[in-house]
Design a protein around this motif. Structure first.
Motif: not given
Length: 213
Positions: A184-213
């Protein structure tokens, strides 16, 4: 009584650690006293669900709550984790499911369960990312825990979503080691949702990090 997840009209095969069949009533967790509230109300709904008794369920839950619990795709949780205020939890100890909710959470209002949160089986990384963002925007932690780890939810909810603040723009998901990064980008940076899992087991957001421009 068995419940199975069906996707696209076919039964979905899953690993032994992700059983999608409901446990029989004999495997029910230890219940709170029937007279207790809200734990008593929550346990009555749980017992009715295990017995596949929608009539009994309707006596202690709203139609939406009944529909929600009877649509749960995993086998029944095997531990009653108690109540925090008006929210009662039933969790898994023998299977791994996506998200930090780890089972069911029932919101009790008066003599009825009015909402049931549940661990979700989501087959697209972008879907868990957008659902998590929506939960954050609404300030709904339990909804967030349906499809994200406890750590990811804690990180995201450190800051309250501000509808008058910067605008977020979903940029989709790209592969990264061990999974996907949904941005998800926004003015001045971005939020990254790190998704783990598989189609068969299902996905989840396991962690979140941020980037600055």
């Amino acid at each position: 009584m068995y419940r199975r997840l069906v996707l696209g009209g076919a039964a979905l095969a899953v690993s032994a650690t992700m059983t999608l069949t409901a446990a029989p009533a004999s495997a029910a967790p230890a219940f709170a006293p029937a007279s207790a509230a809200p734990s008593g109300v929550a346990n009555k709904l749980f017992r009715a669900w295990l017995a596949d008794d929608r009539t009994a369920a309707a006596k202690v839950a709203t139609p939406a709550a009944v529909a929600s619990i009877f649509g749960y795709v995993y086998r029944a949780p095997d531990r009653f984790a108690g109540c925090s205020g008006a929210v009662c939890r039933f969790t898994h100890t023998s299977v791994r499911v996506p998200g930090g909710l780890d089972g069911l959470a029932m919101v009790v209002t008066g003599s009825k369960v009015t909402k049931v949160y549940q661990s979700r089986h989501v087959t697209k990384p972008s879907t868990v990312a957008t659902r998590l963002f929506t939960a954050w925007r609404r300030g709904d932690r339990y909804s967030a825990l349906e499809i994200a780890s406890t750590g990811a939810v804690k990180t995201l909810f450190k800051v309250k979503y501000d509808p008058r603040g910067v605008a977020y723009h979903f940029q989709g998901c790209t592969p990264e080691p061990k999974g996907f990064s949904c941005a998800y980008s926004y003015e001045g940076g971005a939020m990254l949702m790190h998704v783990r899992g598989t189609r068969s087991s299902g996905y989840e957001v396991s962690s979140i990090s941020y980037l600055a421009d």
